[in-house]
Design an enzyme around this catalytic site. Structure first.
Site, PDB file in Angstrom:
ATOM      1  CG  ASP A  38      -2.138  -0.942   0.959  1.00 40.06           C
ATOM      2  OD1 ASP A  38      -2.584  -1.039  -0.200  1.00 40.06           O
ATOM      3  OD2 ASP A  38      -2.587  -1.577   1.916  1.00 40.06           O
TER       4      ASP A  38
ATOM      5  CG  ASP B 159      -7.715  -3.894  -3.355  1.00 39.98           C
ATOM      6  OD1 ASP B 159      -8.064  -4.934  -3.931  1.00 39.98           O
ATOM      7  OD2 ASP B 159      -8.223  -3.514  -2.288  1.00 39.98           O
TER       8      ASP B 159
HETATM    9  N1  GLY Z   1      -7.513  -1.443  -0.681  1.00 40.76           N
HETATM   10  C1  GLY Z   1      -8.468  -1.830   0.278  1.00 40.76           C
HETATM   11  C2  GLY Z   1      -9.860  -1.461  -0.054  1.00 40.76           C
HETATM   12  O1  GLY Z   1     -10.211  -1.129  -1.166  1.00 40.76           O
HETATM   13  O2  GLY Z   1     -10.656  -1.511   0.854  1.00 40.76           O
END
Ligand code: GLY
Length: 392
Positions: A115, A176
């Site tokens: 992230d 994601d």
């Molecule tokens: N990247 C985590 C979400 O979209 O909740």
């Protein structure tokens, strides 16, 4: 008042007046303008605190969920300040953004999660769009890309997303993760070192091969075998079940491959973005106002919570996708979403005291966490969509 006329509606720094069909409440432009300005000011009023990035809130109690810079969402609040500076021209937002940015810098060495892209690119990446020769910001982006690259596995051909749940997931990659590639692509542009770009391409190609179903919806998590490099499980973490279509997952896929096409001009990426886009906009469970339920397959639809964040991610991506395809259906969806959101149905009530703009997102339904709530990344992609629409 700075207004832009687009199709059947009007919006700008301020508001929107609609004659479009929609099932949301329609207010006059001035009412919406006042509501939005009030919400924007709430971001300026939020106290500066290195350990308290606002992530979401519970409207009923007024409780704000505050997180440290290590949380995946930390960069969005800073990005919102940068974007509000661009939207309003008010220097106060920029001053605040610079201060908050400084608290995120240490994340450039955090190799514990993928992230880093969300954290650093939403903050310093946005900062660079305002201060385009800021060498410190450029160095932070390149160092962050270096850190993210340490999570790349050459056998799998992808970046490892998460480290938790190791005994169940040998090497998890979530859809994601596509968003984190923007950091890598930009790091190559800044540094001239093609390593980052090449890793991003390999990751996108592996995801293209393994994440999508026949109907072009996407799985959330693909688990890889690190000896063979092959997928061994396809599951969900935040969706209704393993075979359901979690709305934000579809949104990350559409955004990720549209953005990937911007940097590579690989037609396969554009094709995937369009295929998943069509799955999304043609789905029988997409409501008339364009704001999806949190998962397209929740059996409690039409009583399931919505996810405004999925709508704003797609609305922003579709403006870019429209630029590549000139297909009006993408632009029309983005207009519809902005039209729906610019109403008191979706703008957070002025009585609520928290640094957020929009209500009705869903963070993590399986964990009963952040259900039908204001969430910081919904605002981020909303502001990005407005800025992209203005730039058309
Ligand atoms: N990247 C985590 C979400 O979209 O909740």
């Amino acid at each position: 008042m700075n207004l832009i006329k687009i199709g059947c509606f009007v919006f700008g720094v301020t508001a929107l007046l609609s004659s479009c069909k929609s099932n949301v409440k329609i207010e006059d432009e001035k009412t919406i303008d006042v509501l939005l300005q009030h919400r924007y000011t709430k971001l300026l009023e939020y106290p500066i605190d290195s350990l308290s990035f606002p992530r979401s809130m519970t409207v009923k109690t007024g409780n704000i969920e505050k997180v440290p810079s290590s949380d995946w969402t930390s960069g969005f609040f800073v990005g919102n300040l940068w974007q509000l500076h661009k939207l309003t021209g008010n220097a106060a937002y920029k001053e605040r953004a610079e201060k908050w940015n400084a608290f995120i810098e240490k994340e450039k060495f955090n190799d514990k999660t993928h992230d880093i892209g969300f954290k650093v690119f939403s903050s310093f990446g946005q900062g660079l769009t305002v201060e385009d020769d800021n060498q410190d910001y450029k160095n932070i982006i390149v160092q962050s890309a270096k850190t993210l690259s340490t999570r790349f596995n050459t056998t799998v051909g992808a970046i490892r997303s998460w480290d938790f749940n190791k005994d169940v997931w040998e090497f998890p990659v979530i859809i994601d993760n596509m968003l984190n590639l923007e950091l890598l692509f930009e790091a190559t542009k800044i540094s001239g070192d093609s390593t980052y770009h090449n890793i991003a391409v390999q990751h996108a190609n592996t995801t293209l091969k393994n994440h999508f179903r026949k109907d072009n919806s996407t799985y959330h998590v693909v688990v890889y075998d690190t000896i063979t490099g092959k997928p061994k499980d396809k599951v969900t973490h935040q969706g209704f079940n393993n075979e359901s279509s979690w709305a934000r997952g579809q949104a990350w896929a559409i955004y990720g491959y549209t953005m990937g096409y911007r940097y590579t001009k690989d037609k396969a990426y554009l094709n995937q973005a369009e295929a998943t886009a069509n799955f999304f906009i043609n789905h029988k469970n997409l409501p008339e106002d364009g704001i999806p339920y949190w998962d397209f397959n929740d059996p409690s639809i039409p009583n399931a919570p919505r996810d405004v964040s999925a709508a704003t991610v797609v609305a922003s991506a579709f403006i870019e996708l429209y630029g590549f395809t000139k297909d009006d259906k993408y632009l029309n969806y983005s207009k519809k979403v902005l039209n729906s959101l610019n109403s008191s149905t979706y703008i957070l009530s002025s009585e609520v005291n928290g640094p957020f703009i929009l209500d009705h997102s869903t963070g993590n339904w399986p964990k009963n966490d952040e259900i039908d709530a204001p969430i910081v990344y919904a605002d981020y992609y909303y502001l990005e969509a407005i800025l992209r629409m203005k730039a058309l």
